[in-house]
Design a protein around this motif. Structure first.
Motif, PDB file in Angstrom:
ATOM      1  N   PRO A  37      38.722   9.772  74.621  1.00  0.00           N
ATOM      2  CA  PRO A  37      38.892   8.261  75.054  1.00  0.00           C
ATOM      3  C   PRO A  37      37.982   7.946  76.407  1.00  0.00           C
ATOM      4  O   PRO A  37      38.074   8.958  77.286  1.00  0.00           O
ATOM      5  N   VAL A  38      37.671   6.773  76.370  1.00  0.00           N
ATOM      6  CA  VAL A  38      36.929   6.304  77.807  1.00  0.00           C
ATOM      7  C   VAL A  38      37.889   6.696  78.926  1.00  0.00           C
ATOM      8  O   VAL A  38      37.548   7.203  79.862  1.00  0.00           O
ATOM      9  N   VAL A  39      39.275   6.173  79.066  1.00  0.00           N
ATOM     10  CA  VAL A  39      40.250   6.480  79.904  1.00  0.00           C
ATOM     11  C   VAL A  39      40.449   8.228  80.134  1.00  0.00           C
ATOM     12  O   VAL A  39      40.583   8.571  81.332  1.00  0.00           O
ATOM     13  N   GLN A  40      40.152   8.873  79.259  1.00  0.00           N
ATOM     14  CA  GLN A  40      40.310  10.263  79.504  1.00  0.00           C
ATOM     15  C   GLN A  40      39.237  10.828  80.476  1.00  0.00           C
ATOM     16  O   GLN A  40      39.576  11.558  81.254  1.00  0.00           O
ATOM     17  N   HIS A  41      38.090  10.447  80.147  1.00  0.00           N
ATOM     18  CA  HIS A  41      36.797  10.627  80.902  1.00  0.00           C
ATOM     19  C   HIS A  41      37.085  10.371  82.475  1.00  0.00           C
ATOM     20  O   HIS A  41      36.810  11.393  83.390  1.00  0.00           O
ATOM     21  N   VAL A  42      37.667   9.184  82.527  1.00  0.00           N
ATOM     22  CA  VAL A  42      37.897   8.739  84.056  1.00  0.00           C
ATOM     23  C   VAL A  42      39.236   9.658  84.653  1.00  0.00           C
ATOM     24  O   VAL A  42      39.025  10.058  85.799  1.00  0.00           O
ATOM     25  N   VAL A  43      40.306   9.866  83.840  1.00  0.00           N
ATOM     26  CA  VAL A  43      41.195  10.873  84.375  1.00  0.00           C
ATOM     27  C   VAL A  43      40.604  12.204  84.619  1.00  0.00           C
ATOM     28  O   VAL A  43      40.999  12.707  85.929  1.00  0.00           O
ATOM     29  N   ASP A  44      39.918  12.843  83.862  1.00  0.00           N
ATOM     30  CA  ASP A  44      38.983  13.844  84.210  1.00  0.00           C
ATOM     31  C   ASP A  44      38.437  14.080  85.595  1.00  0.00           C
ATOM     32  O   ASP A  44      38.521  14.973  86.233  1.00  0.00           O
ATOM     33  N   GLU A  45      37.640  12.798  85.799  1.00  0.00           N
ATOM     34  CA  GLU A  45      37.140  12.547  86.882  1.00  0.00           C
ATOM     35  C   GLU A  45      38.046  12.700  88.361  1.00  0.00           C
ATOM     36  O   GLU A  45      37.660  13.283  89.248  1.00  0.00           O
ATOM     37  N   ALA A  46      39.151  11.917  88.066  1.00  0.00           N
ATOM     38  CA  ALA A  46      40.085  11.785  89.228  1.00  0.00           C
ATOM     39  C   ALA A  46      40.607  13.192  89.245  1.00  0.00           C
ATOM     40  O   ALA A  46      40.788  13.605  90.718  1.00  0.00           O
ATOM     41  N   ARG A  47      40.989  14.003  88.457  1.00  0.00           N
ATOM     42  CA  ARG A  47      41.681  15.053  88.613  1.00  0.00           C
ATOM     43  C   ARG A  47      40.706  16.421  89.195  1.00  0.00           C
ATOM     44  O   ARG A  47      41.186  17.059  90.093  1.00  0.00           O
ATOM     45  N   ALA A  48      39.598  16.276  88.662  1.00  0.00           N
ATOM     46  CA  ALA A  48      38.363  16.932  89.457  1.00  0.00           C
ATOM     47  C   ALA A  48      38.261  16.646  90.973  1.00  0.00           C
ATOM     48  O   ALA A  48      37.681  17.791  91.445  1.00  0.00           O
ATOM     49  N   ALA A  49      38.514  15.764  91.369  1.00  0.00           N
ATOM     50  CA  ALA A  49      38.275  15.103  92.862  1.00  0.00           C
ATOM     51  C   ALA A  49      39.838  15.609  93.563  1.00  0.00           C
ATOM     52  O   ALA A  49      39.693  15.342  94.660  1.00  0.00           O
ATOM     53  N   GLY A  50      40.546  16.167  92.947  1.00  0.00           N
ATOM     54  CA  GLY A  50      42.033  16.616  93.835  1.00  0.00           C
ATOM     55  C   GLY A  50      43.053  15.488  93.448  1.00  0.00           C
ATOM     56  O   GLY A  50      44.111  15.776  94.162  1.00  0.00           O
ATOM     57  N   ILE A  51      42.777  14.497  92.563  1.00  0.00           N
ATOM     58  CA  ILE A  51      43.935  13.664  92.575  1.00  0.00           C
ATOM     59  C   ILE A  51      45.326  14.301  91.837  1.00  0.00           C
ATOM     60  O   ILE A  51      45.135  14.986  91.055  1.00  0.00           O
ATOM     61  N   GLU A  52      46.458  14.034  92.650  1.00  0.00           N
ATOM     62  CA  GLU A  52      47.586  14.805  91.911  1.00  0.00           C
ATOM     63  C   GLU A  52      48.562  13.619  91.198  1.00  0.00           C
ATOM     64  O   GLU A  52      49.330  14.132  90.257  1.00  0.00           O
ATOM     65  N   HIS A  53      48.308  12.274  91.453  1.00  0.00           N
ATOM     66  CA  HIS A  53      49.220  11.537  90.784  1.00  0.00           C
ATOM     67  C   HIS A  53      48.500  10.317  90.369  1.00  0.00           C
ATOM     68  O   HIS A  53      47.601   9.554  91.160  1.00  0.00           O
ATOM     69  N   ILE A  54      48.644   9.714  89.086  1.00  0.00           N
ATOM     70  CA  ILE A  54      47.692   8.683  88.599  1.00  0.00           C
ATOM     71  C   ILE A  54      48.402   7.548  88.141  1.00  0.00           C
ATOM     72  O   ILE A  54      49.808   7.819  87.447  1.00  0.00           O
ATOM     73  N   VAL A  55      48.543   6.519  88.620  1.00  0.00           N
ATOM     74  CA  VAL A  55      49.206   5.332  88.349  1.00  0.00           C
ATOM     75  C   VAL A  55      48.507   4.390  87.634  1.00  0.00           C
ATOM     76  O   VAL A  55      47.520   3.807  87.816  1.00  0.00           O
ATOM     77  N   PHE A  56      48.859   4.196  86.310  1.00  0.00           N
ATOM     78  CA  PHE A  56      48.285   3.221  85.249  1.00  0.00           C
ATOM     79  C   PHE A  56      48.919   1.962  85.359  1.00  0.00           C
ATOM     80  O   PHE A  56      50.377   1.736  85.176  1.00  0.00           O
ATOM     81  N   VAL A  57      48.233   1.036  85.533  1.00  0.00           N
ATOM     82  CA  VAL A  57      48.499  -0.279  85.620  1.00  0.00           C
ATOM     83  C   VAL A  57      48.499  -1.153  84.164  1.00  0.00           C
ATOM     84  O   VAL A  57      47.115  -1.530  83.917  1.00  0.00           O
ATOM     85  N   THR A  58      49.359  -1.096  83.304  1.00  0.00           N
ATOM     86  CA  THR A  58      49.334  -1.473  82.042  1.00  0.00           C
ATOM     87  C   THR A  58      49.598  -2.859  81.856  1.00  0.00           C
ATOM     88  O   THR A  58      50.107  -3.583  82.529  1.00  0.00           O
ATOM     89  N   GLY A  59      49.781  -3.319  80.284  1.00  0.00           N
ATOM     90  CA  GLY A  59      49.841  -4.353  79.934  1.00  0.00           C
ATOM     91  C   GLY A  59      50.544  -4.389  78.591  1.00  0.00           C
ATOM     92  O   GLY A  59      50.691  -3.090  78.127  1.00  0.00           O
ATOM     93  N   ARG A  60      50.908  -5.288  77.853  1.00  0.00           N
ATOM     94  CA  ARG A  60      51.415  -5.300  76.404  1.00  0.00           C
ATOM     95  C   ARG A  60      50.584  -4.676  75.559  1.00  0.00           C
ATOM     96  O   ARG A  60      49.363  -4.503  75.646  1.00  0.00           O
ATOM     97  N   ASN A  61      51.152  -3.889  74.640  1.00  0.00           N
ATOM     98  CA  ASN A  61      50.480  -3.197  73.622  1.00  0.00           C
ATOM     99  C   ASN A  61      49.465  -1.722  74.176  1.00  0.00           C
ATOM    100  O   ASN A  61      48.552  -1.664  73.562  1.00  0.00           O
TER     101      ASN A  61
END
Length: 296
Positions: A37-61
């Motif tokens: 998924p597109v979002v998985q690619h972005v999470v992979d990038e964040a974790r590779a940069a040392g990010i420890e905690h990800i906050v997803f700002v979501t909506g309905r569905n």
């Protein structure tokens, strides 16, 4: 000592209307580029940069995004029983640990600035990264965009950092554009100006903000009182302009290719680029692509 970048915000509340009917029941962030998924690619990038905690700002569905980043014990048990240990290992390595993800609702579509503000209590009083999940950053040298920015953040001793890339001069009215000041390091400049969607005749450059940010927590107080701007939304750029009156902003020129997966063309180009770079399928995909192009 410079505070490390530990947390990241991913705004994923958008409706994805440009991809209807595909996004009628499936969030646009879950559309796949090759096998991820597109979002998985972005999470992979964040974790590779040392990010420890990800906050997803979501909506309905958008519950399927939360499910995607959770463990699926039935699937893991099935893979174990079938001896698919390589796939099981991959899933476990990509699953973030307990407490490493948070999900908060943006209940009204009030823009990017409002989405960032919704994560204020989870981020707290520390610098954070912001990654727009529509924008895939495919690096040239192996280090992801946020990783390049984190290095620049450490070299400059903190501040606010924006990834930028060149766009055609006639398209500056589609982007947030920066004007550069002094060069601080290789590919890193102080930002002298930020303008939201300027006409090419008044744009300070053709360097557009690419959807990757490192921001200081003072931005939250500014967003809390920010009036609605373009599109009747709370614009992040408006608050960044206020923050720039008291804090330094730096640009980091991304070394790689950027694909706007919020558009059909960008999404298709991303699939082609990532497929050609995928060792499992590139060998057979390239001749099929060549043959298809030869017929067109």
């Amino acid at each position: 000592m410079v505070k490390p970048i530990r947390k990241a915000i991913l705004p994923v509340a958008g409706l994805g209307t440009r991809f209807l009917p595909a996004t009628k029941a499936v969030p646009k962030e879950m559309l796949t580029v090759v096998d991820r998924p597109v979002v998985q690619h972005v999470v992979d990038e964040a974790r590779a940069a040392g990010i420890e905690h990800i906050v997803f700002v979501t909506g309905r569905n958008k519950g399927v995004i939360e499910d995607h980043f959770d463990r699926q014990y039935e699937l893991e048990d099935t893979l174990q029983e079938r001896g698919k240990t390589h796939m099981l290992k991959m899933l476990r390595e990509e699953t973030m640990g307990p407490g490493a993800t948070s999900f908060t609702r943006q209940q009204l579509p009030l823009g990017l600035g409002h989405a960032v503000w919704c994560a204020r209590d989870i981020i707290g009083n520390e610098p954070f990264a912001l990654l727009l999940p529509d924008m895939l950053h495919k690096p040239t040298n192996g280090k992801g965009c946020l990783g390049q920015m984190a290095e620049a953040y450490r070299r400059t001793g903190g501040g606010n950092h924006l990834a930028v890339y060149e766009v055609p001069h006639e398209q500056t009215d589609q982007y947030g554009i920066v004007g550069l000041g002094d060069e601080m390091a290789d590919g890193v400049h102080k930002i002298a100006r930020m303008v939201e969607k300027p006409n090419k005749d008044v744009a300070p450059s053709n360097l557009a903000i690419s959807g990757r940010y490192i921001l200081q927590p003072e931005i939250f107080d500014l967003l809390a009182t920010q009036e609605r701007g373009a599109g009747n939304e709370i614009q992040l750029t408006d608050s960044m302009l206020k923050l720039a009156q008291t804090q330094d902003f730096y640009s980091v020129t991304f070394d790689g290719a950027i694909y706007d997966c919020g558009s059909k063309l960008g999404f298709l180009m991303a699939n082609v680029a990532y497929a050609l770079d995928n060792p499992e399928i590139s060998g057979s995909f390239r001749p099929e692509l060549d043959a298809l192009l030869a017929k067109s």
